[in-house]
Design a protein around this motif. Structure first.
Motif, PDB file in Angstrom:
ATOM      1  N   TYR A  97       1.074  -1.937  -0.064  1.00  0.00           N
ATOM      2  CA  TYR A  97       0.053   0.445   0.566  1.00  0.00           C
ATOM      3  C   TYR A  97       0.705   1.396   0.110  1.00  0.00           C
ATOM      4  O   TYR A  97       0.234   2.337  -0.321  1.00  0.00           O
ATOM      5  N   LEU A  98       2.091   1.420   0.250  1.00  0.00           N
ATOM      6  CA  LEU A  98       3.197   2.267   0.455  1.00  0.00           C
ATOM      7  C   LEU A  98       3.005   3.030  -1.395  1.00  0.00           C
ATOM      8  O   LEU A  98       3.452   3.758  -1.241  1.00  0.00           O
ATOM      9  N   GLY A 101      -0.303   3.921  -2.152  1.00  0.00           N
ATOM     10  CA  GLY A 101      -0.440   5.533  -2.278  1.00  0.00           C
ATOM     11  C   GLY A 101       0.338   6.102  -3.381  1.00  0.00           C
ATOM     12  O   GLY A 101      -0.067   7.100  -3.548  1.00  0.00           O
ATOM     13  N   LEU A 104      -0.691   6.930  -6.786  1.00  0.00           N
ATOM     14  CA  LEU A 104      -2.173   8.150  -6.218  1.00  0.00           C
ATOM     15  C   LEU A 104      -1.683   9.169  -5.977  1.00  0.00           C
ATOM     16  O   LEU A 104      -1.791  10.020  -6.353  1.00  0.00           O
ATOM     17  N   GLN A 105      -0.016   9.715  -5.289  1.00  0.00           N
ATOM     18  CA  GLN A 105      -0.443  11.305  -4.641  1.00  0.00           C
ATOM     19  C   GLN A 105       0.172  12.040  -5.789  1.00  0.00           C
ATOM     20  O   GLN A 105      -0.915  12.771  -5.341  1.00  0.00           O
ATOM     21  N   TRP A 109      -3.610  13.857  -3.992  1.00  0.00           N
ATOM     22  CA  TRP A 109      -3.052  15.334  -3.109  1.00  0.00           C
ATOM     23  C   TRP A 109      -3.676  16.786  -3.461  1.00  0.00           C
ATOM     24  O   TRP A 109      -3.748  17.255  -2.816  1.00  0.00           O
ATOM     25  N   ALA A 116      -7.908  13.350   0.686  1.00  0.00           N
ATOM     26  CA  ALA A 116      -6.622  12.267   0.228  1.00  0.00           C
ATOM     27  C   ALA A 116      -6.733  11.234   1.325  1.00  0.00           C
ATOM     28  O   ALA A 116      -7.393   9.736   0.767  1.00  0.00           O
ATOM     29  N   TYR A 117      -6.577  11.580   2.665  1.00  0.00           N
ATOM     30  CA  TYR A 117      -6.430  10.592   3.617  1.00  0.00           C
ATOM     31  C   TYR A 117      -7.715   9.900   3.845  1.00  0.00           C
ATOM     32  O   TYR A 117      -7.330   8.734   3.573  1.00  0.00           O
ATOM     33  N   SER A 119     -10.121   9.396   1.760  1.00  0.00           N
ATOM     34  CA  SER A 119     -10.269   8.284   0.422  1.00  0.00           C
ATOM     35  C   SER A 119      -9.719   7.002   1.134  1.00  0.00           C
ATOM     36  O   SER A 119      -9.480   6.756  -0.029  1.00  0.00           O
ATOM     37  N   LEU A 120      -8.014   7.539   0.908  1.00  0.00           N
ATOM     38  CA  LEU A 120      -7.293   6.096   1.178  1.00  0.00           C
ATOM     39  C   LEU A 120      -7.030   4.937   2.240  1.00  0.00           C
ATOM     40  O   LEU A 120      -6.988   4.298   1.860  1.00  0.00           O
ATOM     41  N   LEU A 123      -9.029   2.697   0.487  1.00  0.00           N
ATOM     42  CA  LEU A 123      -7.984   1.744  -0.451  1.00  0.00           C
ATOM     43  C   LEU A 123      -8.147   0.670  -0.522  1.00  0.00           C
ATOM     44  O   LEU A 123      -7.610   0.207   0.621  1.00  0.00           O
ATOM     45  N   TRP A 128      -7.860   0.212  -6.060  1.00  0.00           N
ATOM     46  CA  TRP A 128      -6.696   1.023  -6.442  1.00  0.00           C
ATOM     47  C   TRP A 128      -6.448   0.932  -7.911  1.00  0.00           C
ATOM     48  O   TRP A 128      -5.664   1.970  -8.958  1.00  0.00           O
TER      49      TRP A 128
END
Length: 239
Positions: A97-98, A101, A104-105, A109, A116-117, A119-120, A123, A128
């Motif tokens: 997931y790192l 993310g 997607l950033q 963002w 953003a956070y 929505s994550l 995830l 994704w």
């Protein structure tokens, strides 16, 4: 979109609408059906390990990763699990997931940190992949990601509750084929992401490394080694 490169002004201009959320939810419903079945499988496994419905659903909500949850439950069933062992197992399996993310950033963002956070939190592997495909097709509404995650989350939690609550009447997960769902889903993700022949090389290296390390050291080191090996080869191939 030129404004996405601006670190401050882009936040207020990035599209995040109810329409985007609805479109995401509509596209996420077919995925939610399969995730529901996967949730039933985890609920069955959790109940057989002594989890009640509440504990199983809380686990699905807190960890929100079928592969990590199954690994954690299997570790608990050995009777040798420690808090640090559980933490390390979940961390290693969810390390992907790192990368999710990070991918997607640049797109997400610009909607602002809160959106953003938020929505994550919804995830997962399936949405994704779906969202990344829509981004390549020109999706501009950042609410799309949260929309795809909403029905998937509901399906996952509802499936977990059903599996844990109906363990006495449902057959074992293996009899229903639920033990193969993760492998099938991963294969489906690979099929969707491979675009050219060169994309197959990291897959082959990762798979070969996983088989070798699993035979020598067990599944947990195999996951780490396969991820590192595949990522390294992908970086060299696509640099």
């Amino acid at each position: 979109m030129r404004h996405e490169c601006a670190p401050y002004g882009a936040v207020s201009r990035a599209l995040f609408s109810l329409d985007g959320f609805r479109r995401g939810a509509r596209d996420g419903v077919p995925l939610a059906v399969s995730i529901f079945a996967y949730g039933v499988g985890f609920g069955l496994v959790a109940a057989q390990a002594g989890f009640g419905v509440g504990k199983a659903v809380a686990t699905s909500a807190a960890i929100y990763s079928g592969s990590a949850q199954l690994a954690a439950v299997n570790l608990l069933q050995t009777g040798e699990a420690t808090l640090w062992a559980l933490f390390a197992t979940i961390l290693v399996i969810n390390a992907r997931y790192l990368l999710f993310g990070a991918a997607l950033q640049p797109w997400l963002w610009s909607a602002g940190p809160l959106r953003a956070y938020g929505s994550l939190l919804l995830l997962g592997d399936a949405n994704w992949l779906l969202t990344m495909r829509r981004i390549r097709e020109g999706e501009a509404d950042r609410a799309y990601l949260a929309g795809t995650g909403a029905p998937i989350t509901l399906g996952w939690l509802a499936g977990t509750a059903l599996g844990a609550g109906a363990v006495s009447v449902l057959p074992r997960p293996e009899a229903l084929g639920f033990d193969l769902m993760l492998a099938c889903f991963a294969a489906g993700m690979v099929t969707a992401m491979v675009k050219v022949r060169a994309d197959l090389l990291p897959v082959a290296v990762g798979a070969g490394t996983a088989l070798l390390m699993a035979h020598l050291f067990g599944p947990a080191p195999a996951i780490i080694a396969a991820g590192l090996a595949g990522a390294a080869v992908a970086a060299l191939v696509h640099r």
